[in-house]
Design a protein around this motif. Structure first.
Motif, PDB file in Angstrom:
ATOM      1  N   VAL A  23       1.535  -0.983   0.152  1.00 13.67           N
ATOM      2  CA  VAL A  23       0.110  -0.235   0.172  1.00 13.67           C
ATOM      3  C   VAL A  23       0.775   1.112  -0.160  1.00 13.67           C
ATOM      4  N   ASP A  24       1.943   0.608   0.802  1.00 14.68           N
ATOM      5  CA  ASP A  24       2.838   2.840   0.540  1.00 14.68           C
ATOM      6  C   ASP A  24       3.454   2.760  -0.459  1.00 14.68           C
ATOM      7  N   GLU A  25       4.252   1.017  -1.255  1.00 13.42           N
ATOM      8  CA  GLU A  25       4.724   1.721  -2.492  1.00 13.42           C
ATOM      9  C   GLU A  25       3.249   2.188  -3.581  1.00 13.42           C
ATOM     10  N   ALA A  26       1.970   1.523  -3.516  1.00  6.81           N
ATOM     11  CA  ALA A  26       0.994   2.400  -4.210  1.00  6.81           C
ATOM     12  C   ALA A  26       0.715   3.883  -3.702  1.00  6.81           C
ATOM     13  N   ILE A  27       0.646   4.082  -2.776  1.00  4.47           N
ATOM     14  CA  ILE A  27       0.440   6.023  -2.624  1.00  4.47           C
ATOM     15  C   ILE A  27       1.547   6.401  -3.400  1.00  4.47           C
ATOM     16  N   LEU A  28       2.810   5.838  -2.750  1.00  6.59           N
ATOM     17  CA  LEU A  28       3.860   7.138  -3.857  1.00  6.59           C
ATOM     18  C   LEU A  28       4.097   7.036  -5.102  1.00  6.59           C
ATOM     19  N   ARG A  29       3.577   5.561  -5.861  1.00  9.54           N
ATOM     20  CA  ARG A  29       3.711   5.711  -7.212  1.00  9.54           C
ATOM     21  C   ARG A  29       2.408   6.476  -7.644  1.00  9.54           C
ATOM     22  N   ALA A  30       1.121   6.408  -7.389  1.00  5.32           N
ATOM     23  CA  ALA A  30       0.026   7.214  -7.074  1.00  5.32           C
ATOM     24  C   ALA A  30       0.055   8.337  -7.451  1.00  5.32           C
ATOM     25  N   ILE A  52      -3.435  -6.397  -3.742  1.00  3.42           N
ATOM     26  CA  ILE A  52      -3.522  -5.945  -2.326  1.00  3.42           C
ATOM     27  C   ILE A  52      -5.621  -6.633  -2.238  1.00  3.42           C
ATOM     28  N   ASP A  53      -6.055  -5.747  -3.187  1.00  8.52           N
ATOM     29  CA  ASP A  53      -7.682  -6.840  -2.684  1.00  8.52           C
ATOM     30  C   ASP A  53      -7.114  -8.063  -2.112  1.00  8.52           C
ATOM     31  N   HIS A  54      -6.514  -9.627  -3.106  1.00  9.01           N
ATOM     32  CA  HIS A  54      -6.772 -10.654  -2.714  1.00  9.01           C
ATOM     33  C   HIS A  54      -6.263 -10.459  -1.387  1.00  9.01           C
ATOM     34  N   MET A  93      -7.177   2.118   1.422  1.00  7.76           N
ATOM     35  CA  MET A  93      -5.865   2.527   0.982  1.00  7.76           C
ATOM     36  C   MET A  93      -5.531   2.378   0.296  1.00  7.76           C
ATOM     37  N   GLY A  94      -5.407   1.235  -0.138  1.00  8.70           N
ATOM     38  CA  GLY A  94      -5.197   0.722  -1.832  1.00  8.70           C
ATOM     39  C   GLY A  94      -5.738   1.240  -2.946  1.00  8.70           C
ATOM     40  N   ASP A  95      -7.195   1.523  -2.435  1.00 10.06           N
ATOM     41  CA  ASP A  95      -8.592   1.878  -3.208  1.00 10.06           C
ATOM     42  C   ASP A  95      -7.635   2.737  -3.421  1.00 10.06           C
TER      43      ASP A  95
END
Length: 182
Positions: A23-30, A52-54, A93-95
């Motif tokens: 999730v941290d990586e997803a937020i930084l990349r987004a 993340i959902d899985h 948060m991933g969403d």
């Protein structure tokens, strides 16, 4: 038997820490994709959200199964119920990172962030990342004092974003009013 039970508890914690890292990586990349109008990076965030959902669904199933089989009490039960809540929060948060990536993709090649907000959005991404990393450490170390630190970080985050965005919104409103008068 009890050793296997504690191994499963540790595995649940390790999965939460792993999920927090994703999730941290997803937020930084987004955030980066949004600020740089990087469609390719946004697409990677969108694909990663499925992972993340899985993980969240698998983690919740494992946790519920463990509760049903072992009937934990006291601290172990609190840990397991907390893991259910945390996995849902991390998944959300991933969403949100996924949503940011989709906004980036939708607005491509134009940057979706007004230039006067680039700095604040960048800071927001950094602070969100710090909160998630701190959360991972708290989970890993079972640090109750660290959990209180996260609560303070969240309060500061909320106050900061609400105040800044409210001020920005008011400035935009005044500008629109002036334009209507012209």
């Amino acid at each position: 038997m009890r050793d296997a039970y504690h191994e499963e508890l540790d595995k649940i914690s390790a999965t939460l820490v792993n999920m927090a890292g994703l999730v941290d990586e997803a937020i930084l990349r987004a955030t980066k994709a949004l600020l740089e109008s990087d469609r390719e990076l946004a697409e990677r965030v969108i694909v990663a959200d499925e992972v993340i959902d899985h993980i969240q669904h698998e983690l919740d199933a494992t946790t519920i199964n463990l509760i049903a089989r072992q009937q934990p009490v006291a601290g172990d039960l609190r840990t397991l119920v907390t893991s259910l809540r945390m996995s849902a929060d991390l998944e959300r948060m991933g969403d949100l990172a996924d949503h940011i990536a989709k906004v980036t993709r939708m607005r491509y090649p134009t940057c979706a962030v007004p230039s006067e907000l680039v700095h604040i959005i960048s800071q927001m991404g950094t602070v969100a990342s710090e909160i998630i990393r701190t959360t991972a450490v708290v989970i890993s170390n079972r640090d109750t004092d660290g959990a209180l630190q996260i609560e303070k970080m969240m309060t500061k985050w909320t106050n900061f974003t609400e105040n800044y965005l409210l001020n920005y919104s008011n400035q935009v409103g005044r500008t629109e009013s002036r334009l209507q008068l012209m």
